[in-house]
Each structure stands twice: as structure tokens, then as C-alpha cells.
Design a protein around this motif. Structure first.
Motif, PDB file in Angstrom:
ATOM      1  N   PRO A   1       0.798  -1.219   0.000  1.00 10.05           N
ATOM      2  CA  PRO A   1       0.000   0.000   0.000  1.00 10.05           C
ATOM      3  C   PRO A   1       0.838   1.281   0.000  1.00 10.05           C
ATOM      4  O   PRO A   1       1.868   1.358   0.658  1.00 10.05           O
ATOM      5  CB  PRO A   1      -0.807  -0.105   1.284  1.00 10.05           C
ATOM      6  CG  PRO A   1      -0.017  -1.006   2.160  1.00 10.05           C
ATOM      7  CD  PRO A   1       0.683  -1.962   1.245  1.00 10.05           C
ATOM      8  N   VAL A   2       0.365   2.265  -0.744  1.00 11.53           N
ATOM      9  CA  VAL A   2       0.979   3.585  -0.760  1.00 11.53           C
ATOM     10  C   VAL A   2       0.469   4.393   0.428  1.00 11.53           C
ATOM     11  O   VAL A   2       1.169   5.243   0.965  1.00 11.53           O
ATOM     12  CB  VAL A   2       0.652   4.308  -2.094  1.00 11.53           C
ATOM     13  CG1 VAL A   2       1.138   5.742  -2.080  1.00 11.53           C
ATOM     14  CG2 VAL A   2       1.254   3.545  -3.261  1.00 11.53           C
ATOM     15  N   SER A   3      -0.754   4.093   0.852  1.00 14.33           N
ATOM     16  CA  SER A   3      -1.371   4.772   1.989  1.00 14.33           C
ATOM     17  C   SER A   3      -2.352   3.810   2.649  1.00 14.33           C
ATOM     18  O   SER A   3      -2.737   2.798   2.054  1.00 14.33           O
ATOM     19  CB  SER A   3      -2.099   6.030   1.509  1.00 14.33           C
ATOM     20  OG  SER A   3      -3.087   5.693   0.563  1.00 14.33           O
ATOM     21  N   PRO A   4      -2.779   4.119   3.879  1.00 17.83           N
ATOM     22  CA  PRO A   4      -3.759   3.252   4.538  1.00 17.83           C
ATOM     23  C   PRO A   4      -5.038   3.129   3.700  1.00 17.83           C
ATOM     24  O   PRO A   4      -5.534   4.122   3.166  1.00 17.83           O
ATOM     25  CB  PRO A   4      -4.042   3.970   5.860  1.00 17.83           C
ATOM     26  CG  PRO A   4      -2.819   4.800   6.110  1.00 17.83           C
ATOM     27  CD  PRO A   4      -2.351   5.216   4.741  1.00 17.83           C
TER      28      PRO A   4
ATOM     29  N   HIS B   1      -5.283   1.542   0.812  1.00 15.87           N
ATOM     30  CA  HIS B   1      -4.984   1.435  -0.625  1.00 15.87           C
ATOM     31  C   HIS B   1      -5.644   0.160  -1.168  1.00 15.87           C
ATOM     32  O   HIS B   1      -5.234  -0.945  -0.859  1.00 15.87           O
ATOM     33  CB  HIS B   1      -3.477   1.393  -0.823  1.00 15.87           C
ATOM     34  CG  HIS B   1      -3.044   1.356  -2.249  1.00 15.87           C
ATOM     35  ND1 HIS B   1      -1.735   1.510  -2.598  1.00 15.87           N
ATOM     36  CD2 HIS B   1      -3.719   1.194  -3.412  1.00 15.87           C
ATOM     37  CE1 HIS B   1      -1.611   1.428  -3.919  1.00 15.87           C
ATOM     38  NE2 HIS B   1      -2.809   1.223  -4.425  1.00 15.87           N
TER      39      HIS B   1
ATOM     40  N   PRO C   1     -10.265   9.576   5.987  1.00 14.84           N
ATOM     41  CA  PRO C   1      -9.124  10.247   5.354  1.00 14.84           C
ATOM     42  C   PRO C   1      -9.472  11.694   4.990  1.00 14.84           C
ATOM     43  O   PRO C   1     -10.635  12.050   4.848  1.00 14.84           O
ATOM     44  CB  PRO C   1      -8.892   9.415   4.084  1.00 14.84           C
ATOM     45  CG  PRO C   1     -10.256   8.914   3.738  1.00 14.84           C
ATOM     46  CD  PRO C   1     -10.922   8.646   5.065  1.00 14.84           C
ATOM     47  N   GLU C   2      -8.442  12.505   4.841  1.00 18.17           N
ATOM     48  CA  GLU C   2      -8.648  13.889   4.426  1.00 18.17           C
ATOM     49  C   GLU C   2      -8.931  13.988   2.931  1.00 18.17           C
ATOM     50  O   GLU C   2      -9.400  15.014   2.454  1.00 18.17           O
ATOM     51  CB  GLU C   2      -7.435  14.730   4.792  1.00 18.17           C
ATOM     52  CG  GLU C   2      -7.261  14.870   6.291  1.00 18.17           C
ATOM     53  CD  GLU C   2      -6.095  15.752   6.650  1.00 18.17           C
ATOM     54  OE1 GLU C   2      -5.672  16.587   5.821  1.00 18.17           O
ATOM     55  OE2 GLU C   2      -5.587  15.611   7.777  1.00 18.17           O
TER      56      GLU C   2
ATOM     57  N   ASN D   1      -7.588   9.403  -3.647  1.00 18.12           N
ATOM     58  CA  ASN D   1      -7.162   9.396  -5.046  1.00 18.12           C
ATOM     59  C   ASN D   1      -7.803   8.207  -5.733  1.00 18.12           C
ATOM     60  O   ASN D   1      -7.819   7.110  -5.177  1.00 18.12           O
ATOM     61  CB  ASN D   1      -5.640   9.260  -5.173  1.00 18.12           C
ATOM     62  CG  ASN D   1      -4.901  10.483  -4.709  1.00 18.12           C
ATOM     63  OD1 ASN D   1      -5.308  11.602  -4.962  1.00 18.12           O
ATOM     64  ND2 ASN D   1      -3.810  10.271  -4.004  1.00 18.12           N
TER      65      ASN D   1
END
Length: 92
Positions: free
Chosen positions: A33-36, A38, A78-79, A82
């Protein structure tokens, strides 16, 4: 497709953490994952890329992306989010 990693995941031949699925699509967490949160969303019918996928299957994937985004918003707050697709080596 016997050599397609995503087809193997859809068929249950490779392990995955499934987030959400229906008769047309499967959403599962990325192994790197690139971010939580993903998450990858794939059609259950093999399609090599956006040039090969049918318009109907593409719509089903888009519907699942929308559903997964709502789940991630609730679960992770998340804020932002994408939504990305890469077709061809030059695209990543």
C-alpha cells in the motif's frame, strides 16, 4: 487468463484481503500500500487494460470504486482520496 495475477486473486488461487465484492467486481487491499486503505478494484472478467475492458465492465468497476470510497471514508476518515488507473507501461 492463467498468467494474470488479478484473475488468480479473483479465483481465490492467490491470497488477498477482500474489502468488498459483488458478482461483477472484487475490491481488495494492495499488497504494497501507498497509503492506509490502498484498495484495488478489478472486474471478475479478465481485461488487460482500459482499452480492452468493455464499457459495461468499466461501469461496474466505477460503481464499486464509489462504494469502496464510501467504506474507506467511514472506516478511516481520510482527508482525501485518489482514484487512479494506469494503462500501458508509460502510465506506470
Amino acid at each position: 487468463m492463467s498468467d494474470c495475477t488479478f484473475c488468480k486473486i479473483v479465483a481465490g488461487l492467490l491470497p488477498s484481503y477482500r474489502v468488498l465484492e459483488d458478482e461483477h467486481t472484487l475490491a481488495f487491499l494492495n499488497i504494497r500500500p501507498v497509503s492506509p486503505g490502498h484498495t484495488l478494484v478489478v472486474p471478475r472478467v479478465h481485461a488487460r487494460d482500459v482499452w480492452e475492458i468493455s464499457e459495461v465492465s468499466h461501469g461496474e468497476v466505477a460503481d464499486m470504486v464509489h462504494r469502496v470510497a464510501a467504506l474507506l471514508k467511514t472506516a478511516l476518515a481520510p482527508e482525501g482520496v485518489n482514484v487512479k488507473h494506469n494503462t500501458g507501461e508509460a502510465a506506470g
